[in-house]
Design a protein around this motif. Structure first.
Motif, PDB file in Angstrom:
ATOM      1  N   HIS A  67       2.491   2.979 -11.004  1.00  0.00           N
ATOM      2  CA  HIS A  67       2.859   3.574  -9.721  1.00  0.00           C
ATOM      3  C   HIS A  67       3.259   2.556  -8.655  1.00  0.00           C
ATOM      4  O   HIS A  67       4.250   2.759  -7.934  1.00  0.00           O
ATOM      5  CB  HIS A  67       1.728   4.469  -9.206  1.00  0.00           C
ATOM      6  CG  HIS A  67       2.143   5.361  -8.069  1.00  0.00           C
ATOM      7  ND1 HIS A  67       2.091   4.954  -6.753  1.00  0.00           N
ATOM      8  CD2 HIS A  67       2.640   6.622  -8.048  1.00  0.00           C
ATOM      9  CE1 HIS A  67       2.533   5.919  -5.973  1.00  0.00           C
ATOM     10  NE2 HIS A  67       2.864   6.945  -6.729  1.00  0.00           N
TER      11      HIS A  67
ATOM     12  N   ARG B 241       9.733   3.350  -3.167  1.00  0.00           N
ATOM     13  CA  ARG B 241       9.050   4.065  -2.099  1.00  0.00           C
ATOM     14  C   ARG B 241      10.025   5.012  -1.419  1.00  0.00           C
ATOM     15  O   ARG B 241      11.243   4.861  -1.532  1.00  0.00           O
ATOM     16  CB  ARG B 241       8.503   3.070  -1.061  1.00  0.00           C
ATOM     17  CG  ARG B 241       7.668   1.953  -1.646  1.00  0.00           C
ATOM     18  CD  ARG B 241       6.356   2.436  -2.158  1.00  0.00           C
ATOM     19  NE  ARG B 241       5.442   2.811  -1.086  1.00  0.00           N
ATOM     20  CZ  ARG B 241       4.208   3.247  -1.292  1.00  0.00           C
ATOM     21  NH1 ARG B 241       3.753   3.377  -2.533  1.00  0.00           N
ATOM     22  NH2 ARG B 241       3.438   3.567  -0.275  1.00  0.00           N
ATOM     23  N   PRO B 242       9.503   6.018  -0.694  1.00  0.00           N
ATOM     24  CA  PRO B 242      10.403   6.909   0.037  1.00  0.00           C
ATOM     25  C   PRO B 242      11.343   6.137   0.962  1.00  0.00           C
ATOM     26  O   PRO B 242      10.930   5.200   1.641  1.00  0.00           O
ATOM     27  CB  PRO B 242       9.440   7.796   0.832  1.00  0.00           C
ATOM     28  CG  PRO B 242       8.185   7.805   0.020  1.00  0.00           C
ATOM     29  CD  PRO B 242       8.094   6.429  -0.575  1.00  0.00           C
TER      30      PRO B 242
ATOM     31  N   ARG C 216       5.190  18.130   1.953  1.00  0.00           N
ATOM     32  CA  ARG C 216       5.485  16.685   1.947  1.00  0.00           C
ATOM     33  C   ARG C 216       6.982  16.444   2.033  1.00  0.00           C
ATOM     34  O   ARG C 216       7.445  15.544   2.751  1.00  0.00           O
ATOM     35  CB  ARG C 216       4.916  16.087   0.657  1.00  0.00           C
ATOM     36  CG  ARG C 216       5.327  14.635   0.390  1.00  0.00           C
ATOM     37  CD  ARG C 216       4.648  13.697   1.359  1.00  0.00           C
ATOM     38  NE  ARG C 216       4.909  12.315   1.000  1.00  0.00           N
ATOM     39  CZ  ARG C 216       6.044  11.668   1.255  1.00  0.00           C
ATOM     40  NH1 ARG C 216       7.027  12.290   1.876  1.00  0.00           N
ATOM     41  NH2 ARG C 216       6.194  10.403   0.915  1.00  0.00           N
TER      42      ARG C 216
ATOM     43  N   SER D 208       5.503  12.003   5.340  1.00  0.00           N
ATOM     44  CA  SER D 208       4.140  11.547   5.047  1.00  0.00           C
ATOM     45  C   SER D 208       3.303  11.259   6.286  1.00  0.00           C
ATOM     46  O   SER D 208       2.109  10.999   6.179  1.00  0.00           O
ATOM     47  CB  SER D 208       4.195  10.282   4.188  1.00  0.00           C
ATOM     48  OG  SER D 208       4.874   9.245   4.894  1.00  0.00           O
TER      49      SER D 208
ATOM     50  N   GLY E 224      -2.016  10.878  -4.683  1.00  0.00           N
ATOM     51  CA  GLY E 224      -0.881  10.935  -3.761  1.00  0.00           C
ATOM     52  C   GLY E 224      -1.296  10.701  -2.318  1.00  0.00           C
ATOM     53  O   GLY E 224      -0.585  10.027  -1.555  1.00  0.00           O
TER      54      GLY E 224
ATOM     55  N   ASP F 232      -2.062   6.948  -1.933  1.00  0.00           N
ATOM     56  CA  ASP F 232      -0.895   6.065  -2.054  1.00  0.00           C
ATOM     57  C   ASP F 232       0.110   6.250  -0.923  1.00  0.00           C
ATOM     58  O   ASP F 232       0.736   5.283  -0.473  1.00  0.00           O
ATOM     59  CB  ASP F 232      -0.189   6.304  -3.387  1.00  0.00           C
ATOM     60  CG  ASP F 232      -0.996   5.818  -4.586  1.00  0.00           C
ATOM     61  OD1 ASP F 232      -1.912   5.010  -4.366  1.00  0.00           O
ATOM     62  OD2 ASP F 232      -0.708   6.251  -5.702  1.00  0.00           O
ATOM     63  N   ASP F 233       0.304   7.494  -0.470  1.00  0.00           N
ATOM     64  CA  ASP F 233       1.436   7.771   0.413  1.00  0.00           C
ATOM     65  C   ASP F 233       1.058   8.332   1.783  1.00  0.00           C
ATOM     66  O   ASP F 233       1.856   8.245   2.713  1.00  0.00           O
ATOM     67  CB  ASP F 233       2.391   8.774  -0.262  1.00  0.00           C
ATOM     68  CG  ASP F 233       2.993   8.216  -1.538  1.00  0.00           C
ATOM     69  OD1 ASP F 233       3.269   7.007  -1.562  1.00  0.00           O
ATOM     70  OD2 ASP F 233       3.180   8.980  -2.495  1.00  0.00           O
TER      71      ASP F 233
ATOM     72  N   ARG G 298      -2.115   5.277   5.810  1.00  0.00           N
ATOM     73  CA  ARG G 298      -1.489   3.995   6.135  1.00  0.00           C
ATOM     74  C   ARG G 298      -2.460   3.152   6.961  1.00  0.00           C
ATOM     75  O   ARG G 298      -3.285   3.672   7.696  1.00  0.00           O
ATOM     76  CB  ARG G 298      -0.186   4.214   6.913  1.00  0.00           C
ATOM     77  CG  ARG G 298       0.828   5.043   6.122  1.00  0.00           C
ATOM     78  CD  ARG G 298       2.077   5.332   6.935  1.00  0.00           C
ATOM     79  NE  ARG G 298       2.988   6.186   6.186  1.00  0.00           N
ATOM     80  CZ  ARG G 298       3.864   5.752   5.302  1.00  0.00           C
ATOM     81  NH1 ARG G 298       3.952   4.459   5.061  1.00  0.00           N
ATOM     82  NH2 ARG G 298       4.662   6.582   4.667  1.00  0.00           N
TER      83      ARG G 298
END
Length: 492
Positions: A288, A293-294, A374, A379, A410, A413-414, A417
């Motif tokens: 992963h 990344r987005p 999402r 995010s 999820g 990870d996303d 922050r």
């Protein structure tokens, strides 16, 4: 009438619903057609059981009838499994029945390129492209192994990269549930799997496990990241002998830029001893961080199809998997934006269900809305995290460990922050929940490692946050202790 004795023609209506358009694939036991489903206004794939008469003609009458019975049973099992495997990376079942004496089932049509064809055009692949493919296949395998089901025929020909980019694991024709008491649909002396991708235990006709898929997937990953399989036939050794006895060279010797950790992971996946191979959850966790990344730029050169699109553009998903629920129960009709106030009301209902310890309609509804929220809101919106957390808790308490683990991972990870104490504590508690969920399919060593990490993280947090992490850590640690003390502990 023997299965496969009828001709199938374009324009025939199957099951009173599917209009056959053209054949798109054929194997020894089946033929697949593209068909139109006017009821849902979509194209579908219809798979018929059509054993190769030439292969069967070499058998005597009794053996031929036994073979046909075995193929019919295996075909029915494939349809049953597709009906139970709920994942965007696995084609879902739409219907099944019999047409002119031939069993069939209809499923999602995946248009695009097989990984075999994709590699022939684009290899060697950039690291992010190869990682995107591998991570999506691993995510589908997590779903299968959670059921638990072993695919038994992982190879580039059975992996599709759809036109929009999502990668799909196909052909569960020889897949096998790992539950006790499952009937075997294999003749003695027949070795299932595909040459060059079979695990040593498959070659030796031993009982498969989930780690059998890990070996085959290791072969696929080796080819993804290096552009070549781990073993090739040479003048002195054949493929079977090498898969049984030889260790492959590190992938990094064939391709520059492969991280050392990935090099080690692929070699572990190719271990001869199944117990030395990592579980699929660990494989996914390792892959992963290597995926795009987005909002990352598209790879250069950009392949077609582009398997990085689902990571760079989260709104891309198989159309058939987007939520289709009635207007009376969903915040926002299909084709409309979600309404934040309606979603908040569903969250409040789900919280009440979770307090009662009985996840119900609201929690299930949030599971359907999670990916959509999402994609529409990104995010950073707190409501997205709230939806994902409640959906994950609902799945965990309902026993859907695989689905819960995906959502918890999820979030970690996303959706979280920063490295402030609160973020570190939240991320660690989510990792513990992932470990707890994956205990359900035998990943005890990985869970022990996470519990140990949690102790170290808690030691560096303020007292109130450390207490929250410790509460979850003790809960997971108790689960591990109970499993190790159970009757299956010796098989871990």
């Amino acid at each position: 009438m023997d299965t496969g004795s009828q001709e199938i023609r374009t324009g025939e209506i199957v099951g009173g619903r599917y209009e056959l358009a053209e054949p798109i694939g054929k194997g020894g036991m089946a033929q697949v057609w593209r068909a139109r489903d006017p009821t849902e206004e979509r194209d579908v794939a219809v798979k018929f059981l059509r054993p190769d008469a030439e292969d069967l003609s070499r058998l005597d009458t009794r053996e031929r009838l036994e073979e046909l019975d075995m193929l019919r049973a295996r075909f029915r099992r494939e349809a049953t499994l597709l009906g139970r495997l709920d994942h965007p990376g696995i084609p879902e079942l739409y219907g099944h029945g019999s047409h002119q004496g031939m069993p069939y089932f209809a499923m999602r049509l995946v248009s695009g390129s097989t990984l075999h064809r994709f590699l022939s055009r684009h290899a060697p692949l950039p690291l992010t492209v190869a990682s995107a493919v591998a991570a999506q296949v691993a995510d589908a395998l997590v779903c299968a192994h959670t059921l638990p089901v072993v695919h038994r025929d992982l190879k580039p020909q059975n992996i599709m990269i759809s036109e929009e980019g999502p990668t799909v694991l196909i052909d569960f024709g020889i897949a096998k549930p790992l539950s006790n008491g499952v009937t075997q649909y294999t003749r003695h002396g027949s070795t299932l799997g595909s040459r060059g991708y079979q695990a040593p235990e498959q070659i030796l006709e031993k009982e498969p496990t989930a780690r059998t898929d890990i070996y085959s997937f290791g072969c696929v990953c080796y080819e993804l990241f290096t552009g070549r399989p781990p073993f090739v036939t040479d003048e002195t050794k054949g493929l079977i002998e090498q898969h049984l006895r030889d260790d492959p060279l590190p992938p990094g010797l064939y391709a520059a830029g492969i991280p050392e950790a990935l090099d080690s992971l692929i070699l572990r996946m190719l271990a001869k001893d199944p117990e030395r191979r990592p579980a699929i959850g660990e494989v996914l966790d390792s892959l992963h961080p290597l995926t795009p990344r987005p909002e990352d730029p598209e790879p250069r050169p950009t392949p077609h199809p582009d398997p990085t699109a689902p990571f760079r553009l989260p709104q891309i998903a198989p159309a058939e998997r987007r939520p289709r629920v009635s207007v009376s129960t969903t915040p926002g009709r299909d084709g409309e934006w979600l309404d934040a106030r309606s979603v908040e009301r569903v969250c409040e209902e789900a919280e009440c269900e979770l307090v009662r310890g009985s996840p119900d309609a609201a929690a299930r509804h949030l599971t359907e809305l999670a990916d959509r929220a999402r994609a529409e809101w990104g995010s950073r919106r707190p409501l997205v995290r709230r939806v994902w957390e409640l959906a994950a808790e609902g799945l965990r308490l309902s026993g859907d460990c695989g689905g819960a683990a995906r959502l918890y991972q999820g979030i970690a990870d996303d959706l979280i922050r920063g490295e402030e104490p609160q973020e570190r504590a939240d991320r660690m508690m989510l990792r513990l929940r992932v470990a707890e969920c994956r205990l359900a399919f035998g990943e005890i060593e990985a869970a022990i490692g996470t519990v140990e990490d949690a102790g170290r993280v808690a030691a560096g947090l303020p007292t109130p946050l450390a207490g929250e992490v410790e509460d979850v850590r003790r809960e997971v640690d108790l689960d591990i202790t109970e499993r190790l003390a159970g009757p299956d502990a010796a098989h871990v």
